[in-house]
Design an enzyme around this catalytic site. Structure first.
Site, PDB file in Angstrom:
ATOM      1  N   GLN A 183       1.913  -6.053  -3.250  1.00  0.00           N
ATOM      2  CA  GLN A 183       2.358  -6.159  -1.853  1.00  0.00           C
ATOM      3  C   GLN A 183       3.644  -5.337  -1.672  1.00  0.00           C
ATOM      4  O   GLN A 183       3.841  -4.365  -2.378  1.00  0.00           O
ATOM      5  CB  GLN A 183       2.559  -7.627  -1.431  1.00  0.00           C
ATOM      6  CG  GLN A 183       1.257  -8.404  -1.307  1.00  0.00           C
ATOM      7  CD  GLN A 183       0.676  -8.852  -2.636  1.00  0.00           C
ATOM      8  OE1 GLN A 183       1.349  -9.502  -3.439  1.00  0.00           O
ATOM      9  NE2 GLN A 183      -0.566  -8.526  -2.901  1.00  0.00           N
ATOM     10  N   THR A 201      -5.885 -11.678   3.418  1.00  0.00           N
ATOM     11  CA  THR A 201      -7.010 -10.951   2.817  1.00  0.00           C
ATOM     12  C   THR A 201      -8.174 -11.901   2.511  1.00  0.00           C
ATOM     13  O   THR A 201      -9.202 -11.459   2.021  1.00  0.00           O
ATOM     14  CB  THR A 201      -6.575 -10.273   1.512  1.00  0.00           C
ATOM     15  OG1 THR A 201      -6.092 -11.285   0.626  1.00  0.00           O
ATOM     16  CG2 THR A 201      -5.483  -9.233   1.745  1.00  0.00           C
ATOM     17  N   ASP A 217       0.808  -1.225   0.000  1.00  0.00           N
ATOM     18  CA  ASP A 217       0.000   0.000   0.000  1.00  0.00           C
ATOM     19  C   ASP A 217       0.844   1.279   0.000  1.00  0.00           C
ATOM     20  O   ASP A 217       0.433   2.311   0.536  1.00  0.00           O
ATOM     21  CB  ASP A 217      -0.962   0.014   1.222  1.00  0.00           C
ATOM     22  CG  ASP A 217      -1.852  -1.206   1.241  1.00  0.00           C
ATOM     23  OD1 ASP A 217      -2.184  -1.709   0.157  1.00  0.00           O
ATOM     24  OD2 ASP A 217      -2.203  -1.651   2.351  1.00  0.00           O
ATOM     25  N   GLY A 259      -4.661  -4.209  -3.744  1.00  0.00           N
ATOM     26  CA  GLY A 259      -5.631  -3.161  -4.053  1.00  0.00           C
ATOM     27  C   GLY A 259      -4.816  -1.949  -4.449  1.00  0.00           C
ATOM     28  O   GLY A 259      -4.167  -1.348  -3.605  1.00  0.00           O
ATOM     29  N   HIS A 260      -4.785  -1.658  -5.724  1.00  0.00           N
ATOM     30  CA  HIS A 260      -3.959  -0.553  -6.226  1.00  0.00           C
ATOM     31  C   HIS A 260      -4.876   0.597  -6.635  1.00  0.00           C
ATOM     32  O   HIS A 260      -5.666   0.464  -7.571  1.00  0.00           O
ATOM     33  CB  HIS A 260      -3.096  -1.023  -7.405  1.00  0.00           C
ATOM     34  CG  HIS A 260      -2.054  -2.017  -7.005  1.00  0.00           C
ATOM     35  ND1 HIS A 260      -1.120  -2.541  -7.865  1.00  0.00           N
ATOM     36  CD2 HIS A 260      -1.789  -2.586  -5.795  1.00  0.00           C
ATOM     37  CE1 HIS A 260      -0.337  -3.376  -7.211  1.00  0.00           C
ATOM     38  NE2 HIS A 260      -0.724  -3.431  -5.959  1.00  0.00           N
ATOM     39  N   LYS A 292       1.665   2.199  -5.134  1.00  0.00           N
ATOM     40  CA  LYS A 292       2.169   1.644  -6.405  1.00  0.00           C
ATOM     41  C   LYS A 292       1.224   1.962  -7.563  1.00  0.00           C
ATOM     42  O   LYS A 292       1.660   2.373  -8.642  1.00  0.00           O
ATOM     43  CB  LYS A 292       2.326   0.112  -6.275  1.00  0.00           C
ATOM     44  CG  LYS A 292       3.360  -0.285  -5.227  1.00  0.00           C
ATOM     45  CD  LYS A 292       3.429  -1.793  -5.040  1.00  0.00           C
ATOM     46  CE  LYS A 292       2.236  -2.409  -4.374  1.00  0.00           C
ATOM     47  NZ  LYS A 292       2.019  -2.051  -2.956  1.00  0.00           N
TER      48      LYS A 292
HETATM   49  P1  GDP Z   1      -0.841   0.356  -3.511  1.00  0.00           P
HETATM   50  O1  GDP Z   1      -1.418  -0.928  -3.053  1.00  0.00           O
HETATM   51  O2  GDP Z   1       0.637   0.442  -3.298  1.00  0.00           O
HETATM   52  O3  GDP Z   1      -1.232   0.713  -4.917  1.00  0.00           O
HETATM   53  O4  GDP Z   1      -1.465   1.477  -2.563  1.00  0.00           O
HETATM   54  P2  GDP Z   1      -3.017   1.602  -2.141  1.00  0.00           P
HETATM   55  O5  GDP Z   1      -3.783   2.112  -3.279  1.00  0.00           O
HETATM   56  O6  GDP Z   1      -3.492   0.369  -1.485  1.00  0.00           O
HETATM   57  O7  GDP Z   1      -2.913   2.656  -0.967  1.00  0.00           O
HETATM   58  C1  GDP Z   1      -2.372   3.928  -1.171  1.00  0.00           C
HETATM   59  C2  GDP Z   1      -3.453   4.955  -0.792  1.00  0.00           C
HETATM   60  O8  GDP Z   1      -2.871   6.229  -0.700  1.00  0.00           O
HETATM   61  C3  GDP Z   1      -4.526   5.099  -1.866  1.00  0.00           C
HETATM   62  O9  GDP Z   1      -5.728   5.462  -1.235  1.00  0.00           O
HETATM   63  C4  GDP Z   1      -4.007   6.231  -2.729  1.00  0.00           C
HETATM   64  O10 GDP Z   1      -5.053   6.900  -3.398  1.00  0.00           O
HETATM   65  C5  GDP Z   1      -3.365   7.110  -1.697  1.00  0.00           C
HETATM   66  N1  GDP Z   1      -2.183   7.882  -2.128  1.00  0.00           N
HETATM   67  C6  GDP Z   1      -1.207   7.549  -2.989  1.00  0.00           C
HETATM   68  N2  GDP Z   1      -0.241   8.501  -2.996  1.00  0.00           N
HETATM   69  C7  GDP Z   1      -0.641   9.441  -2.095  1.00  0.00           C
HETATM   70  C8  GDP Z   1      -0.055  10.659  -1.630  1.00  0.00           C
HETATM   71  O11 GDP Z   1       1.032  11.064  -2.014  1.00  0.00           O
HETATM   72  N3  GDP Z   1      -0.768  11.360  -0.685  1.00  0.00           N
HETATM   73  C9  GDP Z   1      -1.973  10.933  -0.205  1.00  0.00           C
HETATM   74  N4  GDP Z   1      -2.583  11.679   0.698  1.00  0.00           N
HETATM   75  N5  GDP Z   1      -2.543   9.783  -0.631  1.00  0.00           N
HETATM   76  C10 GDP Z   1      -1.869   9.054  -1.543  1.00  0.00           C
HETATM   77  P1  IMO Z   2      -0.966  -4.167  -2.254  1.00  0.00           P
HETATM   78  O1  IMO Z   2      -0.535  -4.690  -3.580  1.00  0.00           O
HETATM   79  C1  IMO Z   2      -1.014  -4.659   2.094  1.00  0.00           C
HETATM   80  C2  IMO Z   2      -1.075  -8.758   3.630  1.00  0.00           C
HETATM   81  C3  IMO Z   2      -2.310  -9.229   4.343  1.00  0.00           C
HETATM   82  C4  IMO Z   2      -1.722 -10.238   5.301  1.00  0.00           C
HETATM   83  C5  IMO Z   2      -0.610 -10.866   4.475  1.00  0.00           C
HETATM   84  C6  IMO Z   2      -0.985 -12.171   3.785  1.00  0.00           C
HETATM   85  O2  IMO Z   2      -2.266  -3.447  -2.277  1.00  0.00           O
HETATM   86  O3  IMO Z   2       0.133  -3.399  -1.601  1.00  0.00           O
HETATM   87  P2  IMO Z   2      -2.545 -12.810   1.724  1.00  0.00           P
HETATM   88  O4  IMO Z   2      -3.975 -12.471   1.428  1.00  0.00           O
HETATM   89  O5  IMO Z   2      -1.585 -12.351   0.694  1.00  0.00           O
HETATM   90  O6  IMO Z   2      -2.353 -14.255   2.061  1.00  0.00           O
HETATM   91  O7  IMO Z   2      -2.215 -12.008   3.076  1.00  0.00           O
HETATM   92  O8  IMO Z   2      -0.256  -9.900   3.490  1.00  0.00           O
HETATM   93  N1  IMO Z   2      -1.289  -8.208   2.277  1.00  0.00           N
HETATM   94  C7  IMO Z   2      -1.232  -6.913   1.953  1.00  0.00           C
HETATM   95  N2  IMO Z   2      -1.039  -5.833   2.737  1.00  0.00           N
HETATM   96  N3  IMO Z   2      -1.130  -4.506   0.765  1.00  0.00           N
HETATM   97  C8  IMO Z   2      -1.291  -5.578  -0.035  1.00  0.00           C
HETATM   98  O9  IMO Z   2      -1.266  -5.502  -1.398  1.00  0.00           O
HETATM   99  C9  IMO Z   2      -1.387  -6.858   0.557  1.00  0.00           C
HETATM  100  N4  IMO Z   2      -1.585  -8.110   0.084  1.00  0.00           N
HETATM  101  C10 IMO Z   2      -1.510  -8.929   1.140  1.00  0.00           C
HETATM  102  O10 IMO Z   2      -2.952  -8.177   5.019  1.00  0.00           O
HETATM  103  O11 IMO Z   2      -1.132  -9.584   6.390  1.00  0.00           O
HETATM  104 MG    MG Z   3      -2.945  -1.602  -1.779  1.00  0.00          MG
END
Ligand code: GDP
Ligand code: IMO
Ligand code: MG
Length: 421
Positions: free
Chosen positions: A222, A129, A13, A40-41, A16
């Site tokens: 991840q 998850t 998270d 979840g991107h 990416k």
């Molecule tokens: P990913 O899994 O690495 O793609 O990241 P996620 O989407 O799960 O979580 C990142 C969260 O932060 C999302 O809600 C994005 O919309 C948000 N986000 C990304 N970059 C920034 C930033 O620079 N500032 C803020 N406030 N939010 C951001």
């Molecule tokens: P993105 O791509 C954050 C965590 C889960 C759990 C562990 C194992 O959005 O960054 P799994 O379902 O893979 O067997 O869970 O890994 N986890 C993540 N945490 N971002 C993710 O993906 C994750 N994908 C799995 O919360 O601790």
């Molecule tokens: Mg994510």
């Protein structure tokens, strides 16, 4: 060297999805190499937020070919929901999305086994998850799995039933009650939907594209601290999230790799169980969670928040050979008088800047350096020069500590809120 990699350096998270979307105009090809719908991107533009789980984050750019690589695991049910959502927005993913024949399928029984395994672990659960990731990769390495290329075989149904019979025995051993028959119609609908997409030998496609000079961006899921080999085992995911995973998950040779973009938050989060040395299980952590909207993009669970962890980042940078750093969410820290950065861990053997075998709080305590904070709202700033001096000092401090330059600073979730240096 035509293939660049972008991957997370923390526990996922890091942002990416947003950054892949920002970089896509430079890349005619974006390819996911591991993970599945546990990811979840999020990406935002024109005031709309999109969350992708299986589909690469280049999908909103018409000219970009998006490839789901062999290292990814696909749940046909979730994939259908994703593709339906895109179609509702006027984006037809069948035009610029291709799927590896070798990508493994997540069956409904994999999801049930994930839930059964977690329930059996009780307090010691991974906090998965519940998307069936672990059981699907277990069947892959156990040589039992079903792949995308199998769905058009005449004996697919037979193969499906054979694997499900094995899963049902396992579920019975767990004593896990379920209603598999209620899950199967959506699965087979998902299989029909998958057939609408082109299934390719993605290793051939990608190597041919690379040979013809096309730039490819490999998108990780991840984060490195969730890597099956190097993460905080057993509280990890079931794939290699590090740069090496791009080689096996796409069929590309290490000699083809160019830039490795390592992305991290200005602080740190983790969702699910497992050690998190810099966790702030207090008001400060809650403040970061609220301002940063730190709730899982896949599960909605509150993310655990803490200060930046440099031993963990150094470790990730080493494993991945990161050439450029990307820092996100600096805007979330506006208004903190003082920030803290963990520069080392205190252990029974003395202080260390390296990551020990076990980072459970019993064995490591973070050693912090104070960082002067900044109060300015960063979300409208569009050049590095205009950033507050204390943030620039923080970034320069990180560059000295991590020995890699910070090439991009993200100051908000929108595409436009991105500063390049
Ligand atoms: P990913 O899994 O690495 O793609 O990241 P996620 O989407 O799960 O979580 C990142 C969260 O932060 C999302 O809600 C994005 O919309 C948000 N986000 C990304 N970059 C920034 C930033 O620079 N500032 C803020 N406030 N939010 C951001
Ligand atoms: P993105 O791509 C954050 C965590 C889960 C759990 C562990 C194992 O959005 O960054 P799994 O379902 O893979 O067997 O869970 O890994 N986890 C993540 N945490 N971002 C993710 O993906 C994750 N994908 C799995 O919360 O601790
Ligand atoms: Mg994510």
């Amino acid at each position: 060297m035509a293939i660049d990699i972008l991957l997370g350096l923390q526990w996922g998270d890091e942002g990416k999805g947003k950054i892949v979307d920002v970089l896509t105009p430079e890349y005619p090809v974006v390819a996911r190499f591991q993970g599945g719908p546990n990811a979840g991107h999020s990406l935002e533009f024109n005031g709309i937020k999109h969350v992708l789980h299986t589909i690469p984050s280049g999908i909103f750019h018409n000219n970009c070919l998006n490839i789901v690589g062999n290292g990814v695991v696909i749940d046909p049910v979730i994939f259908k929901k994703e593709t339906d959502a895109l179609i509702a927005l006027g984006v037809d993913p069948s035009l610029n999305l291709k799927i590896s024949k070798k990508a493994h399928l997540i069956l409904p029984t994999h999801r049930l086994l994930d839930a059964a395994s977690e329930a059996a672990k009780g307090q010691a659960k991974i906090g998965s998850t519940l998307k069936g990731i672990g059981p699907t990769y277990m069947d892959k390495t156990g040589r039992n799995g079903l792949r995308v290329g199998d769905i058009t075989r005449s004996d697919f149904q037979e193969r499906y039933l054979f694997l499900v019979a094995k899963h049902l025995e396992m579920l019975a051993n767990y004593g896990y009650e379920h209603k598999l028959h209620e899950l199967e119609p959506a699965f087979f609908e998902g299989i029909e939907n998958l057939k609408k997409f082109e299934h390719i030998d993605s290793e051939h496609t990608l190597n041919a594209l690379a040979k013809s000079g096309k730039k490819i961006l490999a998108e990780g899921a991840q984060g490195s601290m969730l890597d099956i080999d190097f993460g905080s085992y057993p509280f990890v995911t079931s794939s290699n999230t590090i740069a090496a995973g791009a080689c096996t998950g796409l069929g590309i040779a290490p000699s083809q790799i160019g830039e490795v973009y390592g992305i991290f938050k200005a602080y740190c989060t983790r969702v699910g169980s497992g050690p998190f040395p810099t966790e702030l299980d207090n008001e400060t952590g809650e403040k970061i969670r609220q301002i940063g909207r730190e709730f899982g993009a896949t599960t909605g669970r509150p993310r655990r928040c803490g200060w930046i962890d440099l031993p963990a980042l150094r470790y990730s940078i080493m494993l991945n050979g990161v050439t450029k750093l990307i820092m996100t969410k600096a805007d979330v820290l506006s208004g903190f008088d003082i920030l803290y950065a963990c520069t080392a861990y205190k252990t029974a053997e003395g202080n260390t800047r390296d990551l020990p075998f076990d980072i459970h709080p019993e064995f490591v305590q973070p050693v912090y350096t104070e960082i002067p904070g900044w109060s300015e709202d960063l979300t409208g700033i569009n050049s590095y020069e205009k950033l507050p001096q204390s943030l620039k000092s923080y970034i320069e401090f990180l560059e000295r500590e991590l020995e890699v330059p910070v090439a991009i600073v993200s100051v908000g979730p929108d595409r436009s809120q991105t500063i390049r240096r």
